[in-house]
Scaffold this active site. Structure first.
Site, PDB file in Angstrom:
ATOM      1  N   TYR A 107      -1.720  -1.209  10.925  1.00 15.44           N
ATOM      2  CA  TYR A 107      -2.040  -1.721   9.572  1.00 15.44           C
ATOM      3  C   TYR A 107      -0.900  -1.370   8.607  1.00 15.44           C
ATOM      4  CZ  TYR A 107      -3.519  -1.450   4.784  1.00 15.44           C
ATOM      5  OH  TYR A 107      -3.527  -1.550   3.415  1.00 15.44           O
ATOM      6  N   LYS A 141       2.268  -3.706   6.513  1.00 11.50           N
ATOM      7  CA  LYS A 141       2.635  -3.679   5.084  1.00 11.50           C
ATOM      8  C   LYS A 141       4.145  -3.466   4.940  1.00 11.50           C
ATOM      9  CE  LYS A 141      -1.385  -4.476   3.418  1.00 11.50           C
ATOM     10  NZ  LYS A 141      -1.626  -5.816   2.848  1.00 11.50           N
ATOM     11  N   SER A 148       0.829  -1.206   0.000  1.00 13.42           N
ATOM     12  CA  SER A 148       0.000   0.000   0.000  1.00 13.42           C
ATOM     13  C   SER A 148       0.858   1.249   0.000  1.00 13.42           C
ATOM     14  CB  SER A 148      -0.889  -0.018   1.258  1.00 13.42           C
ATOM     15  OG  SER A 148      -1.517   1.240   1.445  1.00 13.42           O
TER      16      SER A 148
END
Ligand code: WQD
Length: 337
Positions: free
Chosen positions: A150, A154, A125
């Protein structure tokens, strides 16, 4: 050629399954249905007339992962979507994110590492860039300290993959998504947010259909053209096609390094107010909204430099913001009819 798609019944996963089938690949979906449903299988079949093999499975269970790869011993190519992805939830429950997003990645890589050769596409992302200094953002922009667990999963995921490919026969591509929006033009598949949508476009379409009173615009005092944040909204079908292009690159051994990174966006930034205006244009609806305070953790601006994906993957986003919003609106009307 059999491709495993983890999280293949999810929003981006299901659209990627369709594009893989369109290109003649046989697809095996792994999904634990935590953020999707079996009906998505019917939606995929309605589009391609091909029912993918589906194994309901939780990748957090290491035994299951080992059994799966024993059963499908002919598989060497994996596109890994399975992960939790709500920024706010990750702040509330970090260990849910570290277990679900990291352990599962490790278990899948452990199985691929046993093979003579394997191909791995990772769903990353643009969040790894944080607030990048320069727009548009290139792949060598610096990685900022993650603003959420989150986003951290990644970054950690990318680091794990980079370490593993060095000592194995895995070849990998990291795809850094910008903001995925929209739905398949047939409206057989699309986004199914559970509860109150966190993301802008599903909240807009649910407001347009009357499910939500009004949209709260999180701040109009940013240093942008109209004071609202800028993002790169990419049609989910374009994003899905980028995965097929990346998988073909690995299968044809065209990759130049064992792990490569690509930004997947349109290369164009749009403000929140521009998205609202465009939605009103495509839907013919007046969208009720109010300007409120900034949302914690939001960055001012992010849009992609897509030269590398254009040149190396031979891929370019073809749909416009209007196409994305029109397909999202068509989907919203379909699922609420
Ligand atoms: C977009 C803009 C909000 C909702 C996140 C993740 C990213 C990816 C996509 C998973 C921002 C504004 C939003 C609302 C608003 N997720 N907004 N009112 O935050 O850019 O990215 O989702 O992979 O990793 O970080 O997307 O859609 O939440 O917000 O004004 O009700 O819309 O402030 O400027 P974001 P978003």
């Amino acid at each position: 050629m059999k491709i495993v798609v983890t999280g293949g019944l999810g929003f981006i996963g299901s659209h990627t399954v369709v594009e893989l089938q369109n290109e003649g690949f046989e697809v095996v979906i792994i999904d634990n249905l935590s953020n999707s449903s079996r009906e998505v299988l019917e939606g995929i079949e309605a589009i391609t007339s091909i029912v993918p093999i589906f194994e309901e499975m939780d990748l957090r269970d290491k035994q299951s992962v080992q059994q799966f790869f024993k059963k499908h011993s002919d598989v060497s190519a994996v596109i890994h979507f399975a992960a939790s992805k709500a920024v706010g939830e990750s702040v509330e429950d970090p260990l849910l994110y570290y277990e679900n997003n990291i352990n599962t990645l490790v278990y899948v890589l452990q199985e691929l590492q046993k093979k003579p050769a394997s191909q791995f596409i990772f769903s990353s992302s643009c969040t790894v860039y944080g607030q990048a200094e320069k727009m548009p953002i290139t792949e060598n922009a610096s990685i900022q300290i993650a603003m959420s667990p989150y986003g951290n999963t990644k970054q950690i995921g990318e680091e794990i993959i980079t370490d593993v490919v060095r000592v194995s026969n895995i070849n990998a591509i990291l795809l850094r998504y910008f903001n995925p929006i929209g739905a398949h033009p047939t409206a057989h598949i699309g986004e199914l947010p559970i509860g109150v949508p966190q993301n802008l476009v599903p909240f807009i379409t649910q407001t347009g259909i009357g499910m939500r009173q009004e949209l709260a615009v999180y701040g109009d005092d940013y240093p942008t053209s109209d004071g609202t944040c800028v993002r790169d909204y990419i049609h989910v079908v374009d994003l899905a096609k980028a995965h097929v292009a990346a998988m073909k690159r690995l299968l044809q051994n065209k990759n130049k390094e064992k792990v490569e990174t690509f930004n997947v966006g349109t290369g164009t930034g749009s403000t929140v107010l521009e998205v609202i205006n465009t939605f009103e244009k495509v839907s013919g609806k007046k969208l009720p909204y109010k300007i409120v305070g900034r949302r914690e953790g939001d960055i001012t601006s992010a849009y992609a430099n897509t030269d590398k994906a254009n040149e190396e993957l031979g891929w370019k986003a073809l749909s416009t913001l209007e196409d994305g919003l029109a397909s999202a609106w068509k989907w919203e009307q379909k699922i609420r009819s």
